[in-house]
Design an enzyme around this catalytic site. Structure first.
Site, PDB file in Angstrom:
ATOM      1  N   ARG A 258       0.800  -6.432   6.480  1.00 37.33           N
ATOM      2  CA  ARG A 258      -0.077  -6.091   5.373  1.00 37.33           C
ATOM      3  C   ARG A 258       0.763  -6.088   4.109  1.00 37.33           C
ATOM      4  O   ARG A 258       1.584  -5.192   3.907  1.00 37.33           O
ATOM      5  CB  ARG A 258      -0.707  -4.725   5.626  1.00 37.33           C
ATOM      6  CG  ARG A 258      -1.193  -4.002   4.391  1.00 37.33           C
ATOM      7  CD  ARG A 258      -2.096  -2.841   4.667  1.00 37.33           C
ATOM      8  NE  ARG A 258      -1.468  -1.693   5.307  1.00 37.33           N
ATOM      9  CZ  ARG A 258      -0.637  -0.830   4.719  1.00 37.33           C
ATOM     10  NH1 ARG A 258      -0.256  -1.019   3.469  1.00 37.33           N
ATOM     11  NH2 ARG A 258      -0.160   0.200   5.388  1.00 37.33           N
ATOM     12  N   HIS A 262      -2.742  -0.110   1.925  1.00 41.24           N
ATOM     13  CA  HIS A 262      -3.605   0.128   3.090  1.00 41.24           C
ATOM     14  C   HIS A 262      -5.062   0.064   2.662  1.00 41.24           C
ATOM     15  O   HIS A 262      -5.872  -0.671   3.208  1.00 41.24           O
ATOM     16  CB  HIS A 262      -3.308   1.486   3.724  1.00 41.24           C
ATOM     17  CG  HIS A 262      -4.374   1.911   4.670  1.00 41.24           C
ATOM     18  ND1 HIS A 262      -4.541   1.325   5.893  1.00 41.24           N
ATOM     19  CD2 HIS A 262      -5.373   2.826   4.557  1.00 41.24           C
ATOM     20  CE1 HIS A 262      -5.587   1.873   6.502  1.00 41.24           C
ATOM     21  NE2 HIS A 262      -6.102   2.773   5.704  1.00 41.24           N
ATOM     22  N   TYR A 271       6.172   4.932   1.362  1.00 43.46           N
ATOM     23  CA  TYR A 271       6.635   4.919   2.747  1.00 43.46           C
ATOM     24  C   TYR A 271       7.326   3.640   3.196  1.00 43.46           C
ATOM     25  O   TYR A 271       7.767   3.554   4.330  1.00 43.46           O
ATOM     26  CB  TYR A 271       5.488   5.279   3.706  1.00 43.46           C
ATOM     27  CG  TYR A 271       4.226   4.422   3.543  1.00 43.46           C
ATOM     28  CD1 TYR A 271       4.167   3.130   4.061  1.00 43.46           C
ATOM     29  CD2 TYR A 271       3.106   4.922   2.879  1.00 43.46           C
ATOM     30  CE1 TYR A 271       3.019   2.372   3.916  1.00 43.46           C
ATOM     31  CE2 TYR A 271       1.961   4.149   2.727  1.00 43.46           C
ATOM     32  CZ  TYR A 271       1.922   2.881   3.255  1.00 43.46           C
ATOM     33  OH  TYR A 271       0.787   2.117   3.112  1.00 43.46           O
TER      34      TYR A 271
HETATM   35  C1  TPP Z   1     -10.651   7.440  14.402  1.00 44.24           C
HETATM   36  C2  TPP Z   1     -10.075   7.280  13.052  1.00 44.24           C
HETATM   37  N1  TPP Z   1      -9.011   8.018  12.706  1.00 44.24           N
HETATM   38  C3  TPP Z   1      -8.468   7.882  11.478  1.00 44.24           C
HETATM   39  C4  TPP Z   1      -8.981   7.005  10.576  1.00 44.24           C
HETATM   40  C5  TPP Z   1      -8.357   6.858   9.184  1.00 44.24           C
HETATM   41  N2  TPP Z   1      -7.702   5.560   9.090  1.00 44.24           N
HETATM   42  C6  TPP Z   1      -8.316   4.496   8.573  1.00 44.24           C
HETATM   43  S1  TPP Z   1      -7.431   3.104   8.771  1.00 44.24           S
HETATM   44  C7  TPP Z   1      -6.160   3.917   9.525  1.00 44.24           C
HETATM   45  C8  TPP Z   1      -4.972   3.166   9.978  1.00 44.24           C
HETATM   46  C9  TPP Z   1      -5.341   2.016  10.837  1.00 44.24           C
HETATM   47  O1  TPP Z   1      -4.191   1.328  11.230  1.00 44.24           O
HETATM   48  P1  TPP Z   1      -4.285  -0.035  12.024  1.00 44.24           P
HETATM   49  O2  TPP Z   1      -5.113   0.156  13.253  1.00 44.24           O
HETATM   50  O3  TPP Z   1      -2.912  -0.527  12.212  1.00 44.24           O
HETATM   51  O4  TPP Z   1      -5.112  -0.998  11.078  1.00 44.24           O
HETATM   52  P2  TPP Z   1      -4.705  -1.496   9.625  1.00 44.24           P
HETATM   53  O5  TPP Z   1      -5.172  -0.456   8.665  1.00 44.24           O
HETATM   54  O6  TPP Z   1      -3.244  -1.679   9.590  1.00 44.24           O
HETATM   55  O7  TPP Z   1      -5.448  -2.769   9.462  1.00 44.24           O
HETATM   56  C10 TPP Z   1      -6.463   5.264   9.617  1.00 44.24           C
HETATM   57  C11 TPP Z   1      -5.565   6.269  10.198  1.00 44.24           C
HETATM   58  C12 TPP Z   1     -10.093   6.255  10.975  1.00 44.24           C
HETATM   59  N3  TPP Z   1     -10.688   5.371  10.173  1.00 44.24           N
HETATM   60  N4  TPP Z   1     -10.611   6.410  12.218  1.00 44.24           N
END
Ligand code: TPP
Ligand code: TPP
Ligand code: MG
Ligand code: MG
Lengths: 381, 326, 381, 326
Positions: A258, A262, A271
């Site tokens: 990415r 985020h 970070y």
């Molecule tokens: C169940 C849940 N917990 C926390 C969140 C908050 N949150 C949104 S995206 C994210 C990180 C997701 O990481 P990843 O799966 O690696 O996907 P990326 O954002 O890197 O595409 C978090 C913690 C959420 N949307 N759903």
């Protein structure tokens, strides 16, 4: 202490075809017709340019929190290209490019990120689920869709997306386990972009690869260079073919990055280091695909301008779209409105009559952003 | 017409709906070969095979999550959660998805699915086997929450729930499974969801109950008639949510007094909404505050002490007398 | 399509030392002092005999639903023996033998299965969690305990039990993933008894072994003959030592079999064949351990009678134990009783005063059993 | 004394409690290096290191489940769930375990832990980022449910929650995080959990609110005073459960009229318990039914329509006028 190894032993493979130095493994090069190559590259560019535009729209308060895809265009377009229109696509929340490929109009996505319910409605003939916010919870839906398709005898493959962070959730595990037991036509595409907000992969799991997680479910997993359009497509094509021929699920780990925030509420400078980002910028999937097309003489002049114009038209449509009547919030709770919702709707109608609906963005003060929302540096340059 | 207990009556509804509509599938732990731990799905695996009566791995979130996917595809899954105490494992799939897909997709998709679960006391098993969690579901917009009170209502409401285009949480009282038999017609019978039933007419006080508590309410009503000469109206709620406020209010407008009985714990429990809606719908008729006879606000008591915890007729009678004397 | 295998490749090993034919791999034979061997065998016998007694007590309505362990004695005793008293033991609901080993008085367990809260209270110095009913939910607790011990610098290992069915739950996955990332001193013992109620392993997961699920979390998994006391102990000892020396978690899959009913409410004749059960009866861990001790001349005469007498005394204590005051249900909800519980307690006190407490078993009709509860054939013979 | 917004006030409570007691640890997604997505844990990772301020993998059930294990060992974990909309993922660990360990082990173990979560509207984000789920926790015996209304109460209640030997669900209104600053004393301040606060005295009508709705209630009270000459008593609940029935009843015994305001949806929501308990505690003083001003019973509306969904002062004023005119 000597023990008996269980046979067969396990291996996980890595696939790369067109690397970041531009060297191409012609033995593995998938045979993609020129027209398709052009469409694919255009879709990647569209993903990138829309992304940038959306971040600006967010900064201007015209849409809300939004998760950019910059850097993940190859992972998305290379995989979704392996699907037919009648196949199903199950996104997480960071698949704008793949969703556009599947036919979501840009203005509908904008509408969704502007906090309007209308943005979540797929077209009647579209085999796409709307985006899912709770991480990993969409994966069992994909398995259920695949089960249902198999039950109905339909020639359908389901492709489901998630991130590296999502692999830690219980729903990821349960979905993959069900898929393995049921042997259904589903392909799991994990976009391992190295970060789950501020959590780097090594804090996410002690597993050396995400692909090897498939070993616990008894189906194949493969790791691919996720910034390599050709490798992603080759692996996806094979997985989709296997699924279509009744050979069950596959897990594809796309190793990508990415490059941006985020979400627009995030400040990645807190970070991760600039060096890390720079190193990955050198592996950017877009110039790599561009160079490949260039060699094949498939690059169209003015592509960026064309794409920008398309985006501009869509933004225009979005901005002039009439706000749906607030009373529609009661329309799709149940198939039929029960008494208590009828009463609440009547109450709201009366309120709105006394004080008619206004565009919230114009007349209401902007609510507090999540901190960091405005001080992100990455997207400034 | 045959006399069936609630297990057989539910089984009949499943059988007939599966015969009617090949989109109806069953999924859950041990629902197939074993016929369900309470035998509600008995014999269906033999008749319809393992792809329609699916013995799933042990994972509630995936049971509901895959069923959501099936429903989005157009099937009509009936999920069995083995005990309601284990449904919190899939609570996110219920709240985040089953209840929301219609709204999220603005009508393009919806989840026609039923989530069956045994609830409440009565099986002498350990923790998590006696709880009564209807409140959690009743508060979720987009869900319906149904609790039948005997074989006939169970059968008819289950058929309706299966045909209902919206997700229905369907609680089955463990204590009622084998408690009594009732005449249940051979031909398919349905019953409107969202409608309460006057189980017994009366003019002095309204008792509102559902599920296994209906028996308790009836028993209390009998005692009150015999010992106090009081005519109690008993309402069998059948659907907890959407709540049939009209039937309840009309009754309390007549009687002026009401007692609610449920197995769920009291604090922020279902009786609160019922009491609040009585206040809203019959305020000027109320002669006394609505009383709630419920389980206590403790996490669990062990089955050896269920008898002090779960409401019985004596407690209802005593609450009714207080209400009448107010 | 050729791809690059990722190194190192994975393997999963199988450990067996004393097989069902009685042949012993002396090179692997752990050196267990004679006194310990006698205690271990006695614990297995106690597990078996108490089991039988509890099923009878259940049939008589003196206790409620109960999950027998018959066939799993070696898996439990071989593993728990590797712990020190100061280590922590986290059971699921089918670890009666291991719990007795850890010092739970028999009468307390009976009390628990008789539906009385008092049965769930570990002694103040006991490092054991009470049994957990919701499948797999205890596994994150074990990881948390191990984290806390590590945080405090305590020399503590945590051993957590679960079944084959439990490996499908999201909590299993999340717990193992956290354990891997945190590198905490925890040993996961999966008693793969082939069935989760009526669901056979092949419907539970498409994974060839349960041990290989560890590969997705980046720590070792091993499969052992779970009916082989020596193999279970050898693997557990090694895993506990690794944990103690800061080398992180291990997953041990004990391949065993539930010879009896799932619980007293279950009828296994509905879903599995007599032949299957008979085949596993030939691998019964008890005669195997017995033969081993016999060869070493360590078998005490009258062991069964001794054990039975111990059980009889405990049952006697259980049956004469005074029922706790029903008002105690309000005692351990919060550290201090809030007003609403004070009021509810007063109400109950008044009710009980009007109509004083009675032993429920004597005076209340037995509630409806789950079907199958009384018609089980396996335990009849 | 300094003027702090709610984020800084919460951060101060965390800092001071961590300095006081090395058993206090923080665990959650992005709580460490990033300082939390709302920056409530800012700087704590730097000060106390990664073993005390734990950046966990993305798995809510394991966050709560491992925290339960830590609490059983004697630590005092503070868990952050990133948004309350994602807490259903760990609902089973909360209901099955955190709330029950004291009862299950008959006092041998207990779970001294705090579950912090941002809730409610106000951040222009997608689904699951605006909900208000306090009802689900309020109904679970063994849990406490706290919702502060501003920087000072947030700081003091968080300190108390951390020291409370029982599990506390601690909701933080996203809309309040940066809404206003308040004087917050430098020295540690605590506040009793379970006690409501009279925010404004009045004799004509009682408004009961908490969290971000306190502002709305205050605003409405002001309008009612200015435009209607009505003196409204405003109660800031602070603790939703155990509910401070005494304070509420005493107020309504005086005013005879009450309106409850919350962001949660109405059906079987927290207002029902408050209304029911007013009926129980002040029946003879009640001049009108208790009214509830709440979000509608729809799954979600999109942030662009939050303004019609979440109660505002105009709705409260109108409900109050109806109540006064009853
Ligand atoms: C169940 C849940 N917990 C926390 C969140 C908050 N949150 C949104 S995206 C994210 C990180 C997701 O990481 P990843 O799966 O690696 O996907 P990326 O954002 O890197 O595409 C978090 C913690 C959420 N949307 N759903
Ligand atoms: C979360 C949850 N779902 C369902 C159940 C009901 N249940 C009790 S034991 C069991 C099967 C467990 O199988 P396994 O993990 O293999 O352990 P075993 O019973 O074989 O020891 C089931 C489904 C439960 N206790 N918890
Ligand atoms: Mg990621
Ligand atoms: Mg098993």
């Amino acid at each position: 202490m000597p023990r008996t190894p269980i046979e067969p032993r396990f291996k996980i493979e890595y696939l790369s075809i067109l690397d970041s130095e531009g060297s191409l493994d012609t033995a593995l090069e998938p045979d993609i017709p020129p027209g398709d190559l052009k469409r694919l590259y255009r879709a990647m560019v569209l993903g990138r340019r829309l992304d940038e535009r959306m971040v600006r729209l967010q900064r201007q308060g015209r849409i809300g929190t939004f998760a950019p895809i910059k850097g993940q265009e190859a992972a998305q377009i290379g995989s979704v290209f392996a699907l037919r229109r009648t196949d199903w696509m199950v996104p997480s929340f960071r698949e704008t490019a793949a969703m556009l490929w599947r036919g979501w109009p840009i203005e509908k996505l904008l509408c969704l990120f502007a906090g309007r319910l209308e943005g979540g409605q797929p077209a009647p003939d579209q085999h796409d689920l709307p985006i899912t916010i709770p991480v990993a919870t969409q994966l069992p839906h994909a398995v259920g869709l695949a089960y249902a398709a198999q039950y109905r005898g339909d020639d359908v493959v389901v492709m489901a997306y998630c991130g590296d962070g999502a692999t830690s959730e219980g729903d990821f595990h349960e979905a993959l386990n069900f898929a393995g037991v049921w042997h259904v036509p589903v392909v799991f595409v994990v976009q391992n972009n190295q970060w789950a907000i501020s959590i780097p992969l090594k804090k996410q799991t002690h597993s050396a690869t995400l692909a090897q997680k498939a070993l616990g479910y008894g189906f194949p997993g493969i790791q691919v260079d996720g910034n390599d359009l050709l490798a992603v497509y080759a692996a996806s094509r094979e997985a989709v073919a296997r699924a279509r021929h009744g050979e069950g699920p596959t897990l594809i780990e796309c190793v990508t990055y990415r490059l941006g925030v985020h979400t627009t509420a995030d400040d990645p400078t807190r970070y991760r280091s600039d060096e890390e980002v720079k190193a990955w910028e050198r592996k950017d999937p877009l110039p790599r695909a561009r160079a490949y097309l260039e060699k094949k003489n498939l690059l169209d002049d003015g592509l960026e301008e064309q794409v920008d114009a398309e985006i501009a038209r869509a933004v225009e449509r979005f901005e002039t779209m009439a706000d749906a009547d607030p009373l529609t919030i009661f329309d799709h709770v149940f198939a039929e409105r029960p008494a208590h919702l009828e009463a609440q709707r009547a109450e709201l109608r009366e309120r709105l009559g006394a004080d008619p609906p206004r565009r919230v963005d114009e007349e209401r003060p902007l609510p507090t952003p999540m901190r960091g929302q405005r001080k992100t540096s990455r997207w400034a340059n | 017409m045959g006399k069936l207990n609630m297990v057989k009556a539910l089984n009949l509804a499943l059988l007939q709906e599966m015969e009617r509509d090949d989109g109806v599938v069953i999924i859950g732990e041990d629902v197939g070969v074993d016929g369900g731990v309470f035998r509600v799905t008995e014999d269906l695996h033999r008749q319809f095979g393992g792809t329609r009566v699916i013995d799933s791995p042990l994972a509630e979130a995936a049971i509901i999550g895959t069923a959501v996917g099936m429903a989005l595809y157009g099937l009509k899954p009936i999920c069995e959660i083995q005990f309601s105490g284990f449904a919190f494992q899939c609570f996110h799939q219920i709240e985040n998805h089953a209840a929301r897909y219609r709204a999220r997709s603005q009508g393009r998709f919806h989840c026609q699915m039923v989530l069956r679960m045994p609830y409440g006391g009565g099986v002498r098993a350990l923790e998590h086997h006696t709880e009564s969690e209807e409140q959690f579901y009743a508060h979720i917009p987009g869900l319906k929450m149904v609790i039948p009170s005997g074989p006939r209502t169970a059968r008819a409401l289950l058929a309706s729930a299966i045909r209902d285009p919206d997700p229905v949480i369907f609680f089955e009282s463990k204590a009622l499974y084998h408690a009594a038999k009732e005449e249940v017609p051979d031909e398919i019978e349905t019953m409107p969801i969202g409608r309460a039933r006057i189980d017994r007419e009366g003019r002095d006080l309204t008792l509102i109950a559902y599920g296994a508590m209906l028996r308790v309410a009836r028993e209390a009503a009998e005692v009150l008639r015999e010992e106090d000469g009081v005519e109690v109206e008993v309402i069998d709620l059948l659907t907890v949510s959407p709540l049939d406020r009209e039937t309840i209010s009309a009754s309390v407008q007549k009687t002026g007094r009401a007692v609610v009985v449920h197995e769920a714990s009291r604090n922020f429990g279902p009786g609160a909404e019922i009491a609040a809606s009585i206040m809203e719908g019959a305020f000027l008729s109320l002669e006394a505050p609505v009383r709630r006879v419920t389980a206590y606000d403790v996490p669990f008591v062990g089955f050896a002490r269920e008898w002090v915890h779960i409401p019985d007729a004596a407690r209802v009678v005593s609450a009714a007398r207080d209400t009448l004397a107010y």
